[in-house]
Each structure stands twice: as structure tokens, then as C-alpha cells.
Motif scaffolding. Sequence first.
Motif, mmCIF file in Angstrom:
data_model
loop_
_atom_site.group_PDB
_atom_site.id
_atom_site.type_symbol
_atom_site.label_atom_id
_atom_site.label_comp_id
_atom_site.label_asym_id
_atom_site.label_seq_id
_atom_site.Cartn_x
_atom_site.Cartn_y
_atom_site.Cartn_z
ATOM 1 N N HIS A 22 -4.388 5.075 -1.269
ATOM 2 C CA HIS A 22 -4.223 4.299 -2.444
ATOM 3 C C HIS A 22 -2.791 4.370 -2.841
ATOM 4 O O HIS A 22 -2.473 4.271 -3.963
ATOM 5 N N THR A 25 -1.173 -1.445 -1.789
ATOM 6 C CA THR A 25 -1.967 -2.463 -2.455
ATOM 7 C C THR A 25 -2.130 -3.637 -1.530
ATOM 8 O O THR A 25 -1.481 -3.752 -0.521
ATOM 9 N N PHE A 255 -12.861 7.988 -9.787
ATOM 10 C CA PHE A 255 -12.415 6.693 -10.298
ATOM 11 C C PHE A 255 -13.532 5.900 -10.965
ATOM 12 O O PHE A 255 -13.408 4.695 -11.172
ATOM 13 N N TYR A 328 -14.567 -2.425 -8.198
ATOM 14 C CA TYR A 328 -13.187 -2.030 -8.447
ATOM 15 C C TYR A 328 -12.936 -0.586 -7.997
ATOM 16 O O TYR A 328 -11.831 -0.245 -7.582
ATOM 17 N N ARG A 331 -12.256 -0.662 -4.383
ATOM 18 C CA ARG A 331 -10.904 -1.151 -4.142
ATOM 19 C C ARG A 331 -9.857 -0.070 -4.363
ATOM 20 O O ARG A 331 -8.739 -0.186 -3.862
ATOM 21 N N ARG A 332 -10.191 0.980 -5.090
ATOM 22 C CA ARG A 332 -9.261 2.096 -5.198
ATOM 23 C C ARG A 332 -9.165 2.827 -3.854
ATOM 24 O O ARG A 332 -8.145 3.440 -3.541
ATOM 25 N N TYR A 333 -10.224 2.738 -3.072
ATOM 26 C CA TYR A 333 -10.235 3.394 -1.760
ATOM 27 C C TYR A 333 -9.433 2.588 -0.752
ATOM 28 O O TYR A 333 -8.716 3.128 0.076
ATOM 29 N N ASN A 335 -7.448 -1.260 -1.158
ATOM 30 C CA ASN A 335 -7.258 -2.320 -2.144
ATOM 31 C C ASN A 335 -7.341 -3.710 -1.535
ATOM 32 O O ASN A 335 -6.366 -4.445 -1.482
#
Length: 425
Positions: A22, A25, A255, A328, A331-333, A335
Motif C-alpha cells: 500500500h 496507488t 483498515f 474500500y 483496495r487498501r491491500y 489499490n
Amino acid sequence: MFKRHSLSALILGTALTGCASHATTASATPTTNTTTAAETNTSTKQASTQPVEQADFNAWRTDFRAKALAKGIKPAVFDRAFKDVTVSKKVIKLDGNQAEFTRQIWEYLDTATSAARVSTGREKAKQLASTLSAIEARYQVDASVILSVWGMETNYGSYRGNTSTIAGLATLAFEGRRRAFAEKQLIAALSILQSGDVTPERMRGSWAGAMGHTQFMPTSYLEYAQDFTGDGKRDIWSDDPSDALASTAAYLKRFGWQHNAPWGVEVSLPKDFDYTQADQSNRQPVSEWQQQGVTTITGQPLPDYGKAAILVPAGAHGPTFAIFKNFYVIRRYNNATSYAMAVGHLAEKIAGGGEFVAKWPREERALSRSEKLELQRALTAKGFSTKGADGVIGPNTIKAIRAYQQSRAQVADGYASASLLEQLK
């Protein structure tokens, strides 16, 4: 998470990536999954195209050694880790690659959630039932999702990468294109070695530094890795995946994972729906979407799992989703919209779910990177600025597409299609 290192990255393109890193992006479209637009548009420096001089590498190593020691790395740890480490031309080549062609989201999902991957996931669920149950109970993250991340990252541990983490990151740092990032990861990797969790020989993974069953970057390892087996080591490299799976659960929990809640649900939109509202950043109370006539794909009331956004990954002509908090978190894992959808959908299938109801527009071909550049330039030339052309369909390009579509009284879904490119020519 750098796959590719892991398999999912190879499907959509090559880039320096990192799942549980992370540190990177990506576009919110299924055309890329780990590099930023700026990174994509950065030219590879001379070091990646000209013969590398070992003397130059040695000079960099000497300088970096001083930095590492200043950060608390013991000289003996550094010297053992860097013993026989040389520049990897393979890593430089992989880092410099820029995929010209990409796949459509449905092609990506076909592979990511294939029957074989689902079947293997269900087998692993049975084999590791007690471990997964204990991990789910401790971290409150659904076992099917943990399995899904594992399947996406390394095909359930069958391919974890065999590049020396130190050698790979040292090469990236020496090359210089992302030196600060690579050196930060190197310091973290040396800290891991110093803690005794693993030896330099066993610290192996993707070419870009991601490690273990679920591809943790060194900095994420330091913060989130777990010793679930209780043997005193956070061993994500072991053939026993317990520590790696628990580490993934810990990361997702950190998260904000919501236990027993979906990543999203397939929905049906009213005929007069304003597609400019279909934006991942436009998270509204479910009641707002209900008032607009959004229902599940089967016509049932939209369930309330907190604020939701509307996702149209193939524009107005494919499946549509209401996405919730867990989307979401995934998506932190990694992106990328495509990755988050794949993890969520694979988890659903492992748990017994089926395919999406609405059909994908499979007749629509994917745009190549050069065609995306052409699209961006054409939009800007017609007065719909994309604020630069980089071949990545991000928020600025989507906004420009929608403005163009509105000017032509078309459905403003912001979808970058081959037919749209033809209109612009």
C-alpha cells in the motif's frame, strides 16, 4: 502484493506493485493495478537501458550501508544480507516494462475467479478449516476473503516468487527510478532479518519485494505480520500458511473490515439514473440510493451495510454494483478496482455463490495503452481536458469523458471504450 510477482498483476499489466504494501496507488479502472499515473508516465532512467557497472553498484551499496547503520541496522546483519548481492538485470527489465495491451475487466475476472481457482479455494477451506476458523474468530475477517486474497496473490501459495528480497530491492534502489521507496523497503527488510524472523536465504518473493503467501511488502510486514502459530516467528515464508493468512486478516481488520458484510451487491438502476453519480468517491446512505429507485438485481430493496457508492465497471452496458466499506478495505491491500472486485467475487464463489446476473459487453475490446493516450489527447483537443495524457484512465479522464458524453446527449457513464475513441477521431 507485488505479484508479479503475483498472478493477478500479470493479467492486467506489469508494474512495480505491492499488495499489502500500500505504498502504491492505481487507477480506479480495471486497466492497471499498482502504479500511479505519475509512475506510469516516468521514463526509465539510463540505468535501466545501459549496461550496469558493478563498481557503481558497489558505490551505492557503500552509501546505503551508512544509511542502514544510522537507522539501527547492525553491521553484521547488513553484511550477511548483502553477501554476494549483485544487480539483477531481470529485475531492471521487469521494472522497465510497460504493458501496451490490457484486458477488459470481465476477462480479468474470468481468470481471477476461474473454476480451477474456486475449486482449489474450497479444497483449501476444508484442509485448513480449523486454522481458518480460529483466524476468523480472532480477527473478525471472513475466512472466504482470506482465502481469496491468498488465491489472488500466489494461487494459494503455489507461486510465491523466488527472487531474493534484498537483491531485488537493492537493484531497484540502485537503478534509481524509485530509490526512496526501494531504500525504505530495504531498511524494513533488514530490520526483519535483524529480528530473526527469517534468514536472508529464505527471504524471497516477487521481483519488486513482496513476500510470502499473501505478498507483504517489508514495511507492511513490520506493522501487521502475525505469529499465529506461537513459535516466536512471524513466518509468512513457511510452507505452513498460518502466519501469512493471519497477517492478511490483521491487515484487513486494521483498515476496518466489516465481518459478515459484502464488498458489494449487484444492483439494477432506474432507466433515468444519472450516471454522473456512479463514482466510487460518491458514497451515500443506502436510503438515498433507495429513494432514487436502486434495487438489487433481483428487484429486492437494497440492503443497508452503511454508506454505498455505485460502481459501473463496464459503463452502462454491464453489471452494476452498490459497493460498501469492505470494497474500500480490499483496495487498501491492492489499490485497483479490478483487484477489489476479483477478491470479493472469488470469496463469494468459494463460499458457494455464482456468477453475476447481468452480462458483460464482451463484444467491446480493450483499448491499448497507446489508444488510451490517443483518447486522452483527442478529448483535450476537443475542449474536454484530461489534465495530461499518460495512458491511464483515471478520475480526470473519466470526468472528461462524461463531459463529452453530456455534450452529445449520451449516457454519461465515463466509460473509455473503443467506440468512444472512434467517435473522437
